[in-house]
Structure formats: structure tokens, C-alpha cells
Scaffold this motif. Sequence first.
Motif, mmCIF file in Angstrom:
data_model
loop_
_atom_site.group_PDB
_atom_site.id
_atom_site.type_symbol
_atom_site.label_atom_id
_atom_site.label_comp_id
_atom_site.label_asym_id
_atom_site.label_seq_id
_atom_site.Cartn_x
_atom_site.Cartn_y
_atom_site.Cartn_z
ATOM 1 N N SER A 102 38.214 42.333 40.568
ATOM 2 C CA SER A 102 38.068 43.627 41.248
ATOM 3 C C SER A 102 36.630 43.812 41.712
ATOM 4 O O SER A 102 36.387 44.363 42.794
ATOM 5 C CB SER A 102 38.478 44.773 40.308
ATOM 6 N N ASP A 103 35.653 43.329 40.930
ATOM 7 C CA ASP A 103 34.241 43.485 41.296
ATOM 8 C C ASP A 103 33.908 42.741 42.588
ATOM 9 O O ASP A 103 33.173 43.256 43.433
ATOM 10 C CB ASP A 103 33.324 42.977 40.173
ATOM 11 N N ASN A 104 34.428 41.532 42.724
ATOM 12 C CA ASN A 104 34.131 40.757 43.929
ATOM 13 C C ASN A 104 34.775 41.392 45.166
ATOM 14 O O ASN A 104 34.146 41.499 46.219
ATOM 15 C CB ASN A 104 34.579 39.306 43.778
ATOM 16 N N TYR A 105 36.023 41.840 45.031
ATOM 17 C CA TYR A 105 36.670 42.541 46.149
ATOM 18 C C TYR A 105 35.892 43.814 46.496
ATOM 19 O O TYR A 105 35.687 44.132 47.677
ATOM 20 C CB TYR A 105 38.125 42.904 45.793
ATOM 21 N N PHE A 106 35.459 44.535 45.470
ATOM 22 C CA PHE A 106 34.721 45.785 45.672
ATOM 23 C C PHE A 106 33.414 45.530 46.433
ATOM 24 O O PHE A 106 33.111 46.202 47.423
ATOM 25 C CB PHE A 106 34.423 46.433 44.313
ATOM 26 N N TYR A 124 39.985 45.014 51.129
ATOM 27 C CA TYR A 124 39.252 44.553 49.943
ATOM 28 C C TYR A 124 39.034 45.698 48.954
ATOM 29 O O TYR A 124 39.182 45.518 47.740
ATOM 30 C CB TYR A 124 37.915 43.919 50.351
ATOM 31 N N SER A 128 40.578 46.014 45.191
ATOM 32 C CA SER A 128 39.704 46.305 44.057
ATOM 33 C C SER A 128 40.300 47.407 43.181
ATOM 34 O O SER A 128 40.336 47.293 41.950
ATOM 35 C CB SER A 128 38.324 46.737 44.558
ATOM 36 N N ALA A 138 35.198 52.638 42.611
ATOM 37 C CA ALA A 138 36.049 51.895 43.553
ATOM 38 C C ALA A 138 36.998 52.856 44.274
ATOM 39 O O ALA A 138 37.184 52.765 45.494
ATOM 40 C CB ALA A 138 36.827 50.803 42.831
#
Length: 217
Positions: A102-106, A124, A128, A138
Motif C-alpha cells: 500500500s505504501d508504494n502505491y500511495f 494507485y 493503496s 491514504a
Amino acid sequence: MDKNQLGVQYMQEGKWEEAAKIFNEVIEENPQDAIAYINFGNVLSAVGDDEKALKFYEKAIQLDENAAAAYYSAGNIYFSNEKFETAKDMFEHAMKKGLHSSDNYFMLGLTLVQLDQGKFALPYLQRSVELNEEDAEACFQYGLCLAQLELIDEAIVQLEKCLKLDAEHSDAYYNLGVSYAFKEDAKKALAMFEKALEIQPDHLLAGYAKKLIEKGQ
């Protein structure tokens, strides 16, 4: 517990010197350990030495081109230094190398917003939130992105979710107010601006918006 795990534990406790010492030992014992370089880079980043941290992430990638965490950590540094194009590349590389957190998508979504690419950011930020429904920020950023694309009803849902998770999020109240004003619901908009000001009395945008609504009534 191996030394890398011990070093991470020290980092979680804010014991940066001890963490650095441990990761240094790991690198000396095994110079091919990409994870140790990533961890050492994270220590350096945490204490504000971004330049040196990036060198450690680069070394990790040299040792293991699939070290997704190195791309992600480098992306965070580039983002905080407002090098958004490079940050985007790093987060995309992390994703290609298998980091679907979730952090990378965020962070990828947030970077695209900074690059005025809200339409591309949207999926994205949505992903997230799907991966971590407890992340108030988010939800807020996803709601903000929806609002900027004039998807107001969907934005309201996300901003309300954000406030369920963080009742003190003044910016979420402010943006809810803007959303209700957009829908010409002055009463609800005013209530939201007042709530934002109750939490943060120096919220200039909420103060200005409140005056505008009151003038129009």
C-alpha cells in the motif's frame, strides 16, 4: 534473531548509532548482502544524510537488481527533495520488481499528483486504500484526487472515511466543506469549515471559505 533483524529492531527503537554499527558489521562480514546496504541506507535517511543513503541504495541495486525495497527507499528520498520524475521512476521500478505494498502505491500516486497527473494517480491511490483501509492519509489523498477530478460524491465518501480514522484531520474537514460548497449545500459546507477551524484555528483556507459562505447567505 540475525544481525539484520537486530539492526531493524534498533531502528524501530530510534537507536540509530547501534543500528548503523550492526549493519556495518553485516556488510563487513558479507559484502554481497544487499539487504544490509538497504538497511544502512534507511538509517542514513532517517538521520538526514540523504546523499549517502542514496549511495547505499545504489550499491544494493548493483548487488541485486531485484531489490525492490532499495528502489522504494530511494523514491522516498527523491520525493522529499521534490525530484518527482526520478521518484516516479523509482516507485515504478519497485512495483516492477514485485513491491505491491500500500505504501508504494500511495507514494507513486502522490508523486503523480505532484506531476499534475491526477488521472494516472487515481488508480494507485485507490489501490493503496484497498490494501490498507486503516490508513487515514491514504483515504484523504485519494479523496483529494477524486475531488480535483470533480468526482465529488466519491470524494466525499473517502474524506468521511478519513475522518472516521482520524477525527482531528482539519484538512479533510476543509475539503469536505469545499465538496459540499461545490454541490451548493452551503449549510453542510459551513459546518465543515467551522469544524476545520475548531481543530486548527489558524487554518487560513477554512477561515476564508467560511467568510465567503457567510457573505453569500
